[in-house]
Each structure stands twice: as structure tokens, then as C-alpha cells.
Design a protein around this motif. Structure first.
Motif, short mmCIF file in Angstrom:
data_model
loop_
_atom_site.label_atom_id
_atom_site.label_comp_id
_atom_site.label_asym_id
_atom_site.label_seq_id
_atom_site.Cartn_x
_atom_site.Cartn_y
_atom_site.Cartn_z
N PRO A 254 0.64 -1.38 0.02
CA PRO A 254 0.03 -0.04 -0.11
C PRO A 254 0.89 1.07 -0.03
N ALA A 255 2.31 0.98 0.50
CA ALA A 255 2.95 2.39 0.47
C ALA A 255 4.41 1.90 0.67
N SER A 256 5.29 2.78 0.58
CA SER A 256 6.75 2.66 0.90
C SER A 256 6.88 2.11 2.30
N GLY A 257 8.12 1.38 2.52
CA GLY A 257 8.49 0.92 3.83
C GLY A 257 7.57 -0.25 4.52
N GLN A 258 6.87 -0.84 3.83
CA GLN A 258 5.92 -1.92 3.99
C GLN A 258 6.92 -3.21 4.28
N GLY A 259 7.77 -3.33 3.27
CA GLY A 259 8.59 -4.49 3.62
C GLY A 259 8.75 -5.43 2.50
N LYS A 260 8.42 -4.62 1.34
CA LYS A 260 8.14 -5.34 0.04
C LYS A 260 9.48 -5.99 -0.58
N THR A 261 10.74 -5.09 -0.38
CA THR A 261 12.15 -5.38 -0.80
C THR A 261 12.67 -6.59 0.03
N THR A 262 12.38 -6.63 1.10
CA THR A 262 12.76 -7.71 2.05
C THR A 262 11.90 -8.94 1.52
N VAL B 271 -0.82 -9.94 -8.41
CA VAL B 271 -0.27 -9.16 -7.39
C VAL B 271 0.03 -9.69 -5.97
N LEU B 272 1.15 -9.83 -5.48
CA LEU B 272 1.32 -10.35 -3.97
C LEU B 272 1.39 -9.09 -3.13
N LEU B 273 0.32 -8.75 -2.46
CA LEU B 273 0.40 -7.58 -1.79
C LEU B 273 0.87 -7.95 -0.08
N VAL B 274 2.24 -7.26 0.04
CA VAL B 274 2.87 -6.96 1.48
C VAL B 274 2.20 -5.96 2.10
N VAL B 275 1.81 -6.24 3.36
CA VAL B 275 1.27 -5.07 4.29
C VAL B 275 1.89 -5.08 5.71
N ASP B 276 2.52 -4.07 5.95
CA ASP B 276 3.00 -4.05 7.48
C ASP B 276 1.77 -3.87 8.45
N ALA B 277 1.53 -4.93 9.08
CA ALA B 277 0.43 -5.11 9.71
C ALA B 277 0.87 -4.95 11.49
N SER B 278 1.92 -4.24 11.84
CA SER B 278 2.46 -4.20 13.19
C SER B 278 1.48 -3.39 13.73
N ALA C 138 -10.14 -4.24 5.90
CA ALA C 138 -10.67 -3.44 5.40
C ALA C 138 -9.67 -2.82 4.18
N LEU C 139 -8.29 -2.56 4.60
CA LEU C 139 -7.24 -2.07 3.59
C LEU C 139 -6.99 -2.80 2.39
N VAL C 140 -7.16 -4.39 2.65
CA VAL C 140 -6.97 -5.32 1.66
C VAL C 140 -8.12 -5.03 0.74
N LEU C 141 -9.34 -4.99 1.24
CA LEU C 141 -10.80 -5.11 0.56
C LEU C 141 -10.50 -3.72 -0.56
N GLY C 142 -10.23 -2.57 0.05
CA GLY C 142 -10.02 -1.36 -0.63
C GLY C 142 -8.95 -1.52 -1.71
N MET C 143 -7.76 -1.99 -1.65
CA MET C 143 -7.03 -2.20 -2.60
C MET C 143 -7.52 -3.02 -3.58
N GLN C 144 -8.17 -4.04 -3.11
CA GLN C 144 -8.76 -4.93 -4.42
C GLN C 144 -9.63 -4.31 -5.22
N GLN C 145 -10.75 -3.46 -4.57
CA GLN C 145 -11.77 -2.66 -5.21
C GLN C 145 -11.08 -1.51 -5.98
N TYR C 146 -10.12 -0.91 -5.48
CA TYR C 146 -9.68 0.29 -6.31
C TYR C 146 -9.55 0.37 -7.77
N GLN C 147 -8.96 -0.75 -8.13
CA GLN C 147 -8.73 -1.02 -9.52
C GLN C 147 -8.98 -2.47 -9.78
N PRO C 148 -10.41 -2.75 -10.18
CA PRO C 148 -10.91 -4.01 -10.25
C PRO C 148 -10.15 -4.85 -11.29
N ASP C 149 -9.45 -4.49 -12.35
CA ASP C 149 -8.91 -5.38 -13.28
C ASP C 149 -7.46 -5.94 -12.85
N VAL C 150 -7.09 -5.60 -11.77
CA VAL C 150 -5.62 -5.96 -11.18
C VAL C 150 -5.78 -7.43 -10.77
#
Length: 462
Positions: free
Chosen positions: A18-26, A118-125, A133-145
Motif C-alpha cells: 500500500p505504501a513505501s516502507g512496508q517490507g516489499k524489498t525484504t 499481485v502479492l500484496l505485502v502489508v505492514d500489519a504491526s 478493510a485495507l486489503v478489500l479497498g486495495m482490491q476494489q480500487y482497480q478491479p482489473d488487477v
């Protein structure tokens, strides 16, 4: 419909957040390491302009990492590189840039155009039910992803992970949780500094860090999947017949380009080196930090990096300083990008105002800033053509050399008080602008002294 020049199938994932700093590089590097340990051939790519993350991915996969971007790189080259990778790899991993929907074009746009899940990485700390809710919003924001699933990162406990999993509207998306490593806000394996992650080659325990991340990933449902289950994410990569890349002309044939390459000058796109080779150049690498002198050459490229962290060592190499001065006095070309430009200046002042002298060849001084002083995709219109690239720096450079060009935002006209200046001082051309050489090889050939451009003509606007 275009007939395909080549078509290959390969398991592929785009690792986003969802943003930078979530750990996707790791996570991307850990996945590459984990698959490599299983004996699979892995190719990793990075979305957008980035020099630092690819070092980790190259260490994890054992293969060169190229950048992908619909604008800077161009979709023809993106498709060609992915198709070539699919022909020889078992797994392709692509790390997104910033958040999934950030920038233009976005990582989501790339996923849609190429059909990569897409594999979504979320910092859930610091969340529980809001994770769903965040994951659902990401899914629905651009439905063709296309979606592979979601991985919760920096999770505190098994109970925390269960709460996150229960919050998902679609349970099939759950691919597991990676436990928080260490403590504090920066609980992560890969350390950072002002321009991003510390590059893997600068840490003696880099491989141990990657193995630890891969071990953590192996404990998740994603890491425990059979290889047959991974085939659900198989993607066909093809190159249309009219999208084949045309190699550049041999404008640099017979010329040797010396390239600074070490911890102070490490911001080098592999594609830029490929472009120089394709134009016929011989490359001679040298390390200013190791005390090496300038190789016998016709032109010099000083890439970006961290000269401000190595000022004492750079100044101790007085022989190289003399070589560079003699090179410039002989009228031989130098292209200096960002950190390369600062190293050629008279000095760099840190955030506390302490001054460190530099090579003193270009009349300018740099001042480090506490915040970003330049960021974003840029284009640079030169007489030979328009180069694409980007800017990213935490310093300001005050230079008395004349400007011969100024960059602008993607697809915008040049504005006098915007963009980055391109300075000329004798045979030196210097700028904060990081050029993507394949975007206009002829312009790069001109910067490096090829007989293709007359620099005394006015520079056009973009």
C-alpha cells in the motif's frame, strides 16, 4: 493483431504494497533466496528507478536485476526483457515501486498490462481488523488487477496473525504472516539510510540476512506451497513482432569509457552498461575508493552514489584527482551524474555545516539537506535528443558553470525554476539527472564525445 516474435510461460509475481516502507524489498529478496535454495532459476526485476534494492535481489537470485517502467524504460523493452527472462527462468519476481497505485504509470498498470498477479505485502504491526478493510479497498480500487494474495508483515504473534487472517473478506487471499524481527519502528533485516536501503555489497553479513528472511518466509503458507501450486501464477510473456528492439548504431566504436564503480559510485543501471556495449564502447571500470588511477580512456562516466560518506578516501586519492584534471584539461569528455557531480565539485557540507573538500574540478559546492531536495521522473532535452531518467537527492549544488539544459517532468515543458540543471564546464557535463541510456543512445554517445552532435547549437525544449 500482431504476431508474436517470441512467447514463453513462467511463474511470475509482482510484489507490491500500500505504501513505501512496508517490507516489499525484504519479501521479494526473501522469495528469490527461498526459490534459489530450492534449485530454481529466479529472475528479479524492480519497478521504477532504483539502484539500491536491485543489489539485494541480485545477491538473492544470482542474476542481474533490470528495472521496469512503462515511461522511463518503455513497454517494448519491458516486454522484451520479461520474455527473455521467462525463456530461461522458473520464477520471475517483480518488486513494485512505492505503493501499488502510486506514480504514473503505476505498478498496478504493469500488472494489468502483462497479466501478472499481485502479492500484496502489508505492514500489519499496528493493525488488526483494519487489515481486512485495507486489503478489500486495495482490491476494489482497480478491479482489473490480477491478485495472488496478501502477506502480512511485521506481525507480533500467532494470535495477531489469526486476527489479521480473520479480518479478510476473501479467506483465499491469505498467504501468511511474517513475524516482526527485532524491535522498534525499524524492525527489519535490511538497514536504511538517506537514499534508501544500504546496498547488499556494503554489508559483510548480507547473505546471512537474506537467509534469515527466507527462513521466516518458509514458515508461512506461501513458503510451504508445493511447486505445483505455484503454477497457478504462470504467465505467458510475449513480444509482438513490431515491438522488437532495434540496436543502436556503433557511435562509440573504438572508444574506451572509464566508469567509476565502488561504494561511492554505485548508482549504475545494468541496462546503461548494456547500451554502452551495444554502441561499441569498451568499458574500463575503476574504484576511486581503492586508490585506483584513471584508466587510459577517451571518456569518463562518474555515476551517482555516496561521495559524501567517503570524502576522506576520495580526497586521499590525489593521483586520480590529478588524472581527472588532466583528462578535462585535454578536452576529453566527462559525464557526471548526481554523486559524480558532487565529487567533481569543491566540497560538500553536511547537515551540521561541516565542510569536506572534494576534487575541485567543477566550480560548485554541495550542501546536504535534511529532506529530499529532488525526486521524480525527469526528461532532459539535449541537441542529440531527449533522454529519460529520474532525480533523487538530498543535497543542493550551487555551481558557477553555465547551464546548457534543464530537465522537466515527464511529458512537460521546461520551466526555468524547475527540474535539474545540466552544467557544462569545459568538457564536463554534470547534473543531478540520472539518465536511462537506452532511452536515447545517440544523446549519451554525444555526451561521451562521439562525433554526432554540435554542442554550440541551442538546446531544444522538451
Amino acid at each position: 493483431m500482431n504476431s508474436s516474435l517470441s512467447s514463453h510461460r513462467c511463474v511470475a509475481l509482482l510484489v507490491a504494497a500500500p505504501a513505501s516502507g512496508q517490507g516489499k524489498t525484504t519479501v521479494t529478496a526473501a522469495l528469490a533466496c527461498w526459490h534459489t535454495r530450492q534449485g530454481r532459476r529466479v529472475r528479479v526485476f524492480k519497478c521504477g528507478p532504483d539502484f539500491l534494492d536491485p543489489y539485494w535481489h541480485q545477491l538473492a537470485s544470482g542474476a542481474t536485476v533490470h528495472n521496469l517502467d512503462g515511461w522511463m524504460v518503455g513497454m517494448d523493452e519491458v516486454r522484451a526483457r520479461l520474455s527473455a527472462a521467462a525463456a530461461e527462468a522458473d520464477v520471475i519476481l517483480i518488486e513494485g515501486v512505492m505503493g501499488l497505485f502510486d506514480g504514473s504509470p503505476t505498478a498496478a498498470d504493469l500488472a494489468v498490462q502483462l497479466g501478472i498477479p499481485v502479492l500484496l505485502v502489508v505492514d500489519a504491526s499496528a493493525m488488526a481488523g483494519s487489515f481486512g478493510a485495507l486489503v478489500l479497498g486495495m482490491q476494489q480500487y482497480q478491479p482489473d488487477v490480477p491478485w495472488a494474495g496478501v502477506l502480512a508483515n511485521r506481525v507480533g504473534s500467532s494470535m495477531h496473525a489469526q486476527m489479521l487472517q480473520n479480518s479478510l473478506r476473501d479467506p483465499a487471499l491469505w498467504l501468511g504472516a511474517v513475524q516482526r524481527m527485532g524491535s522498534g519502528k525499524d524492525a527489519q533485516l535490511l538497514p536504511e539510510r538517506h537514499l534508501g536501503l544500504v546496498a547488499a555489497h556494503e554489508l559483510p553479513d548480507a547473505m546471512a540476512r537474506l537467509n534469515a528472511a527466507a527462513d521466516a518466509l518458509a514458515e508461512t503458507p506461501l513458503g510451504q506451497m508445493d511447486w505445483t501450486d505455484w503454477q497457478r501464477w504462470s504467465v505467458e510473456f510475449s513480444v509482438p513482432a513490431d515491438g522488437a528492439l532495434t540496436p543502436p548504431e556503433p557511435w562509440l566504436q573504438g572508444r574506451t569509457v572509464a566508469v567509476a564503480s565502488d561504494a561511492a559510485f554505485s548508482f549504475i543501471y545494468p541496462a546503461n552498461l548494456d547500451c554502452l556495449h551495444a554502441m561499441g564502447a569498451s568499458l574500463a571500470f575503476f574504484s576511486p575508493l581503492a586508490g585506483e588511477r584513471l584508466p587510459v580512456c577517451d571518456a569518463v562516466w562518474l555515476p551517482g552514489g555516496y561521495p559524501e560518506l567517503h570524502a576522506d578516501k576520495l580526497m586521499a586519492n590525489v593521483a586520480l584527482q590529478a588524472d581527472l584534471l588532466a583528462h578535462v584539461q585535454a578536452g576529453k569528455p566527462v559525464w557526471a551524474e548526481c554523486g559524480g557531480m558532487l565529487a567533481l565539485g569543491h566540497g560538500i557540507a553536511d547537515a551540521q555545516g561541516e565542510h569536506s573538500p572534494m576534487w575541485g574540478i567543477v566550480p560548485g559546492t554541495a550542501q546536504m539537506q535534511p529532506r529530499l531536495a529532488g525526486l521524480g521522473m525527469q526528461q532532459c532535452a539535449l541537441q542529440a535528443g531527449v533522454l529519460r531518467g529520474h532525480t533523487f537527492h538530498y543535497s543542493r549544488f550551487v555551481c558557477q558553470a553555465p547551464e546548457v539544459a534543464r530537465t522537466s517532468r515527464a511529458n512537460q515543458r521546461v520551466q526555468p525554476d524547475k527540474g535539474e540543471a545540466v552544467y557544462q564546464y569545459g568538457s564536463v557535463y554534470a547534473s543531478y539527472f540520472h539518465a536511462w541510456f537506452p532511452s536515447h543512445p545517440r544523446a549519451i554517445a554525444a555526451l561521451l564525445g562521439a562525433e554526432t552532435v554540435q554542442w554550440d547549437e541551442p538546446v531544444p525544449s522538451a
